[in-house]
Design a protein around this motif. Sequence first.
Motif, short mmCIF file in Angstrom:
data_model
loop_
_atom_site.label_atom_id
_atom_site.label_comp_id
_atom_site.label_asym_id
_atom_site.label_seq_id
_atom_site.Cartn_x
_atom_site.Cartn_y
_atom_site.Cartn_z
N PRO A 94 -27.56 10.26 22.45
CA PRO A 94 -27.86 11.31 21.44
C PRO A 94 -27.35 12.76 21.87
N LEU A 95 -27.28 13.72 20.90
CA LEU A 95 -26.54 15.04 21.06
C LEU A 95 -27.58 15.82 22.16
N ALA A 96 -27.00 16.36 23.13
CA ALA A 96 -27.87 16.80 24.29
C ALA A 96 -27.46 18.39 24.39
N LEU A 97 -27.68 18.99 23.25
CA LEU A 97 -27.54 20.47 23.44
C LEU A 97 -28.80 21.07 23.99
N ASP A 98 -28.35 22.12 25.14
CA ASP A 98 -29.32 22.84 25.81
C ASP A 98 -29.65 24.24 25.50
N LEU A 99 -30.83 24.05 24.35
CA LEU A 99 -31.04 25.57 23.70
C LEU A 99 -32.70 25.80 24.05
N PRO A 100 -32.95 26.38 25.15
CA PRO A 100 -34.23 26.74 25.36
C PRO A 100 -34.96 27.46 24.23
N GLU A 101 -36.21 27.12 23.73
CA GLU A 101 -36.98 27.75 22.81
C GLU A 101 -38.07 28.60 23.29
N ARG A 102 -37.93 29.92 22.82
CA ARG A 102 -38.91 31.04 23.40
C ARG A 102 -40.15 31.10 22.55
N ARG A 103 -41.20 31.13 23.21
CA ARG A 103 -42.25 31.21 22.60
C ARG A 103 -43.02 32.96 22.61
N ILE A 104 -43.75 33.38 21.56
CA ILE A 104 -44.31 34.55 21.77
C ILE A 104 -46.07 34.23 21.88
N ARG A 105 -46.48 34.93 22.96
CA ARG A 105 -47.95 35.01 23.18
C ARG A 105 -48.42 36.27 22.65
N LEU A 106 -49.40 36.25 21.95
CA LEU A 106 -50.26 37.51 21.33
C LEU A 106 -51.35 38.10 21.92
N ASP A 107 -51.92 39.27 21.92
CA ASP A 107 -53.05 39.84 22.69
C ASP A 107 -54.07 39.64 21.41
N ASP A 108 -55.22 40.40 21.75
CA ASP A 108 -56.26 40.32 21.06
C ASP A 108 -55.98 41.19 19.45
N LYS A 109 -55.17 42.12 19.76
CA LYS A 109 -54.98 42.96 18.67
C LYS A 109 -53.72 42.17 17.65
N GLY A 110 -53.30 41.01 17.94
CA GLY A 110 -52.21 40.52 17.19
C GLY A 110 -50.97 40.91 17.47
N LEU B 192 -10.71 24.72 26.75
CA LEU B 192 -11.48 23.52 26.83
C LEU B 192 -11.04 22.16 25.92
N PRO B 193 -11.32 21.05 26.51
CA PRO B 193 -10.81 19.97 25.46
C PRO B 193 -11.49 20.18 24.13
N THR B 194 -10.61 19.72 23.05
CA THR B 194 -11.18 19.89 21.55
C THR B 194 -11.35 18.58 20.99
N PRO B 195 -12.19 18.78 20.00
CA PRO B 195 -12.33 17.49 19.34
C PRO B 195 -11.37 16.67 18.78
N PRO C 64 -22.14 11.84 18.87
CA PRO C 64 -22.80 12.63 19.79
C PRO C 64 -22.12 12.73 21.23
N ARG C 65 -21.98 11.40 21.68
CA ARG C 65 -21.35 11.16 23.26
C ARG C 65 -20.16 12.19 23.26
N ASP C 66 -18.99 12.41 22.44
CA ASP C 66 -18.12 13.11 22.35
C ASP C 66 -18.48 14.38 22.42
N PHE C 67 -19.35 14.97 21.70
CA PHE C 67 -19.77 16.38 22.15
C PHE C 67 -20.61 16.69 23.33
N ASN C 68 -21.23 15.65 23.70
CA ASN C 68 -21.83 15.74 25.20
C ASN C 68 -21.01 15.77 26.19
N GLN C 69 -19.56 15.21 26.31
CA GLN C 69 -18.51 15.35 27.04
C GLN C 69 -18.12 16.71 27.00
N ILE C 70 -17.88 17.24 26.08
CA ILE C 70 -17.42 18.66 25.76
C ILE C 70 -18.51 19.69 26.50
N LEU C 71 -19.86 19.32 26.39
CA LEU C 71 -21.08 20.43 26.79
C LEU C 71 -20.83 20.24 28.14
N VAL C 72 -20.81 19.07 28.85
CA VAL C 72 -20.55 18.83 30.43
C VAL C 72 -19.49 19.80 30.90
#
Length: 766
Positions: free
Chosen positions: A437-453, A517-520, A527-535
Motif C-alpha cells: 500500500p501507499l507508504a506516505l510518512d505524514l506525522p499527525e500532530r495532536r493538541i493537548r489542552l489545559d483546564d481552561k481549554g 528525481l525519477p518521474t511517474p 502504490p508500489r511505484d509511488f513508494n519507490q519514488i518516496l524511498v
Amino acid sequence: MSKADTPRSNKTKRAAVYAPGVIPTREEILEAVLAYPDIASKRDIARYFGIKGDDRKALKAVLREMEADGLLARERKTIRIARELPAVTVLDIPGDADPDALHAFPSKWNEEDGERPRVEIRTPGNARVVPAPGDRILARIDRGEELVPNYTGRAMKILAKPRKADIGVVRMDEDGARLVPVERKAREMRISSGDLGNARDGDLVEVEIVESGRLRIPRAKVVSVVGNPQSEGAVSLIALHALDIPYRFPAIVLREAAAVEPAGLEGREDWRDIPLITIDPADAKDHDDAVHAEPDTDPRNPGGHIVHVAIADVARYVQPGSAMDREAFVRGNSVYFPDRVVPMLPERISNDLCSLRSMENRPAMGLRIVIDAEGNKKSHSFHRVMMRSAAGLSYERAQGAIDGTPDDETGPLLEPVLKPLWAAYAALARAREKRGPLALDLPERRIRLDDKGLVADVYVPERLVAHRLIEEMMVLSNVCAAETLEKRNVGLLYRVHDEPGREKLITLGEFLKSLNLPTPRGEGMRPRDFNQILVRAEQEGKSEQVNEMVLRSQAQAEYAPENFGHFGLNLDRYAHFTSPIRRYADLIVHRALIRALDLGDDGLSEAEELRLGQIGQHISATERRAMAAERETSDRLLAHYLADRIGSRFTGKVAGVVGAGLFIRLDETGADGFVPVSSLGTDYFRFIEEQQALVGERTGERFGIGDRVEVRLLEAAPMAGALRFEILSEGMRGEAPGRGKRSQRKPGQSPRGRGKPAARPRGKRR
C-alpha cells in the motif's frame, strides 16, 4: 353562488356578484388577479366579486391565509400574485428532511413575496444526481397545472453550500462594541448599543449587516447569541456553527435512546468465553472494536492463525427510519476536536450500550478469520454474538507489556492474549508488505489542552506496533465485509479511493523532474511505484517535499455503491465496517450483512438499498465537513497559543505555494501561516507551477514546497485562526526564469511562459 360574468380582458373588469355569506374560493381569487393586473388591493378584490358589508371580514381572512401560504404577496396596500419559481433554481433541502421523501425551499426568497414555496424532490432510480438532507442543489422545477402552485423538482447538480452567514465574537471597548469576524478575509465592524441585544463581551453571535450614515458604512446587528467559547470551554463552537454541524440532539432522539433496552442473548452466538480485548487511545470513551488471536491447530494450515474481531452491534439499537437513525444520517459521522467530541449517536448508545466495556456483556457483530503463516486470508465468517471484553487497554499499556514492562492487568494477559495477537499481526504485516500500500510518512500532530481549554502542548504521538496491529486487523475485517456482500449480491457502500488523475501525475512528474528525481511512468501507476519514488526521495534528502506532493497527487477517498477499488491501500474491494458508533457508512454495512446472512429482521431495507448513492454522497460530504471543522478549530487554538509570541522566530517548511505567497508550517507546533509575496524582497517573484515555487525573475532566488525556512511571526488573529509571517532566511539560488524575454515585455505586462506573475514587492526583506 352565481357569477354575473367572467373576466374577458385585462382592461375591463365585470363584477361577479356573490350571494350574501358566500366568499370566493382561493382558485377564483387567483384567477381574477391573474386575469386583471389592475386588481391591486383588497378593495379591488371585494369590488370585483361584489363582496359587501360583514362579508368583507371573511374575505380579508381568506386573503391573509393566502398570504401566509405564499399564494399572494402584499407590499403595503398592494396585492399581487406571489413570485413563482423559475424553471431552474437553487434549492436548499432541510437537514431534517425525510430521506425517503425529500423536500426543499428556494435558497433565496424575498419575504415580501410570502412564505417560501415548498418543492417536493423527485429522484428517479436512474438519476445521476442523488441529493440528501442538508444539500444545496440546482434543480429543474415543474409547477404542475393547478392554479395553486404545486412544485416538484429534480436535482441537476449538488452545489457547495455557503457557510452560515456572518458570525463573529463581540468585543467591548471604550467606544462601545465591535464584531471580530471568524472569517479570515472579513473585516471588523462596529455594533451600535441598540443592536447588541443580549450579547456580552466574548459571545459568539450571528449578525446581519446594516448600513448607516451618508457614507453607508457597514455595521453589524446581532441577530442571535450562539454561545460563549470561553465560558463553554469550546473554541470548536465557532466551527460547529460556521459549518452548520448539528451538536445538540433533538429531544425525540434523546427520549428514544433512553427508552432502549439492553440486548439479550436470544438469536446470538455466545462468544463470552473468547478473551477479546479492546486496544484504544488512553482517553477513548467509546470502544467499538475488540480483537483476539490464537494459533490455528488445523494441520492443513501450519503456522496459521485464527483471528476473532468483534464490532459493536449498533444496528441492534438504531433501527432504520427511527429518530436516532435519521439524526445519525444527518450527522454522518462523529466529529473530534481537542476540546470536545460531537458524537453521531447519543451517549446512551455510543458510550454505554454499544461501547465494548471491560467485563460487561455487549452485543456485537463477530468475525472469525483464518490466515496462513504469511498473513494471507484463507476463510472468514460473520456471526451475531454476545461478547464480554476481557480487558480495555490503551495502546501504550499493550505495547509496554509486549516490550517487557507489564502491569498488574496486562501481566496475566501477556502469554494467553497479547503474544498470540502480536504473532498474528507479524503474519499480517508480511502480507501487507507484499501488497505494497501507499507508504506516505505524514506525522499527525495532536493538541493537548489545559483546564481552561487552551493549548498546553502540541505533540506527535509515538507510532507503536500496537497501532499498526489494530489498523491491520481492521483493514482485513473491512475487506471481509466487502467480499461477503459482493458474493451475496447485496448492495453496499464501498470505501473507494480512485487512482491519481492524469493531470495530477503530470504536475507531480514535472515537480520531481525539477528535483532530479525519477518521474511517474504515466498511467497505470500503482502504490508500489509511488513508494519507490518516496524511498529515492528519502535517500536524496528530499523526503518532505516529495511526501507533500505525492499526497497532493492523490484523489480523495469517498463512499459509493459502485466499486473502483481503494488505490491507497492497494485493495480491489473495501468497505468500512469496524466503526459503526462513529460512522454511518459502517452502520449501513452492518445492516447489509444482517440482511445478506439472515442474521435478524433489522437489516438493510429495500428503501435504503435504493438510496445508497444518495447516502454515499451525503456522508462523503459530512466527512469533508468534519475534517474542515477539525482543521479550523486546530488553527484557531494554535493562533491563540502563538498570539503572545509576536516577533518571535520559528523554523518551519514551505507547505504550499501560490502566486500570492507562501504557506509555512512551523516545526514546533505544526501551525500554518502565510508569507505574502510582497514581503519576499525587491525582486519580482513568479509562480513556477512545475516547480511549485516562487522564483525571483532577476536573482533566481527560489522558495519551493518543502524548503526549510526561518520566519518571524508578525500577526496572529485567533478568532480567524490566521497567522502572518515574514521570511528571514535566504531562498535557494538558481537560474532566473525568462531572463532573455524580459526586454521583450512592455512596461506593466505580465511575464510569459508557464510562470504566473506574483504581486509586486513593496519593500525589502527585514
